[in-house]
Design a protein around this motif. Structure first.
Motif, PDB file in Angstrom:
ATOM      1  N   MET A  17       0.844  -1.200   0.000  1.00  0.00           N
ATOM      2  CA  MET A  17       0.000   0.000   0.000  1.00  0.00           C
ATOM      3  C   MET A  17       0.879   1.250   0.000  1.00  0.00           C
ATOM      4  SD  MET A  17      -2.722   1.336   2.898  1.00  0.00           S
ATOM      5  CE  MET A  17      -4.089   0.318   2.362  1.00  0.00           C
ATOM      6  N   PRO A  18       0.588   2.222  -0.847  1.00  0.00           N
ATOM      7  CA  PRO A  18       1.369   3.470  -0.837  1.00  0.00           C
ATOM      8  C   PRO A  18       1.257   4.167   0.518  1.00  0.00           C
ATOM      9  CG  PRO A  18       0.034   3.312  -2.825  1.00  0.00           C
ATOM     10  CD  PRO A  18      -0.427   2.213  -1.918  1.00  0.00           C
ATOM     11  N   PHE A  19       2.326   4.839   0.904  1.00  0.00           N
ATOM     12  CA  PHE A  19       2.350   5.509   2.212  1.00  0.00           C
ATOM     13  C   PHE A  19       1.223   6.534   2.334  1.00  0.00           C
ATOM     14  CE2 PHE A  19       3.674   9.129   4.839  1.00  0.00           C
ATOM     15  CZ  PHE A  19       3.894   8.491   6.043  1.00  0.00           C
ATOM     16  N   ALA A  20       0.995   7.303   1.270  1.00  0.00           N
ATOM     17  CA  ALA A  20      -0.049   8.342   1.316  1.00  0.00           C
ATOM     18  C   ALA A  20      -1.417   7.721   1.567  1.00  0.00           C
ATOM     19  CB  ALA A  20      -0.049   9.147   0.019  1.00  0.00           C
ATOM     20  N   ARG A  21      -1.670   6.565   0.959  1.00  0.00           N
ATOM     21  CA  ARG A  21      -2.945   5.884   1.163  1.00  0.00           C
ATOM     22  C   ARG A  21      -3.067   5.371   2.598  1.00  0.00           C
ATOM     23  NH1 ARG A  21      -8.116   5.300   1.194  1.00  0.00           N
ATOM     24  NH2 ARG A  21      -8.867   3.157   1.069  1.00  0.00           N
TER      25      ARG A  21
END
Length: 204
Positions: A17-21
């Motif tokens: 999962m992307p950090f921003a998400r």
């Protein structure tokens, strides 16, 4: 799996999962937790007023902890809906719930302006209370005046006046004094002096 599910037993995340998400999920969870506390508090307060003793029986049959709900209800009673700040958590409000309304507004505004966490707000309040406790009490005296001429008596004591503020006025004056690093009393004396000099045409 390209999304996050929220079952009752916890979170289930997709791989990589992307950090921003991931950060966005945390923000939503924090908002949901704060919102649920407000809603549960309002719910319990409504039940107390509307259903007398029946609401307690209903709570005991649910999975909700009564004491936790009581704490939520107490905080929600301290803040009408228009005074609840969306940018601050329920926990922020709980930290100042025992204070007077002007103090509540003052500290919540500081927390909002300076982006304090709940713990940061708690530390600031405790530091302020400790500072007040360390200061010796201020002895206030009034100068007596001649009942006919109004001239001050020869004792040489500092004169004092009493000013009555509304809660909103006190809040604004406290914020103004804080911004210039002084007490409300000193700030008020300075403003009164400047205004009086302006009215009579004296140089500041």
């Amino acid at each position: 799996m390209d999304h996050t599910t929220i079952p009752k037993t916890g979170l289930e995340f997709p791989r990589n999962m992307p950090f921003a998400r991931w950060l966005d999920v945390g923000r939503h969870l924090a908002g949901a937790a704060s919102s649920s506390a407000w809603c549960l508090g309002d719910w319990l307060n409504y039940g107390e007023v509307s259903y007398n003793g029946r609401y307690r029986e209903a709570i005991e049959q649910s999975s909700l902890d009564y004491q936790t709900l009581r704490n939520y209800a107490w905080v929600t009673r301290k803040f009408e809906r228009h005074r609840r700040r969306e940018n601050l958590s329920f926990g922020h409000h709980a930290e100042v719930a025992s204070l007077s309304e002007p103090e509540q507004n003052y500290w919540l505004q500081k927390a909002e302006d300076l982006a304090w966490s709940r713990n940061g707000l708690r530390r600031q309040i405790r530091a302020s209370l400790n500072e007040r406790a360390d200061k010796p009490p201020v002895q206030k005296t009034e100068r007596s005046t001649d009942p006919v001429t109004g001239a001050p008596s020869p004792e040489g004591l500092s004169p004092s006046i009493r000013i009555c503020f509304t809660p909103r006025q006190l809040e604004l004056c406290t914020l103004a004094a804080d911004r210039v690093g002084t007490t409300v009393e000193e700030w008020a004396a300075r403003v009164l002096d400047q205004t009086a000099r302006s009215q009579v045409g004296m140089e500041p």
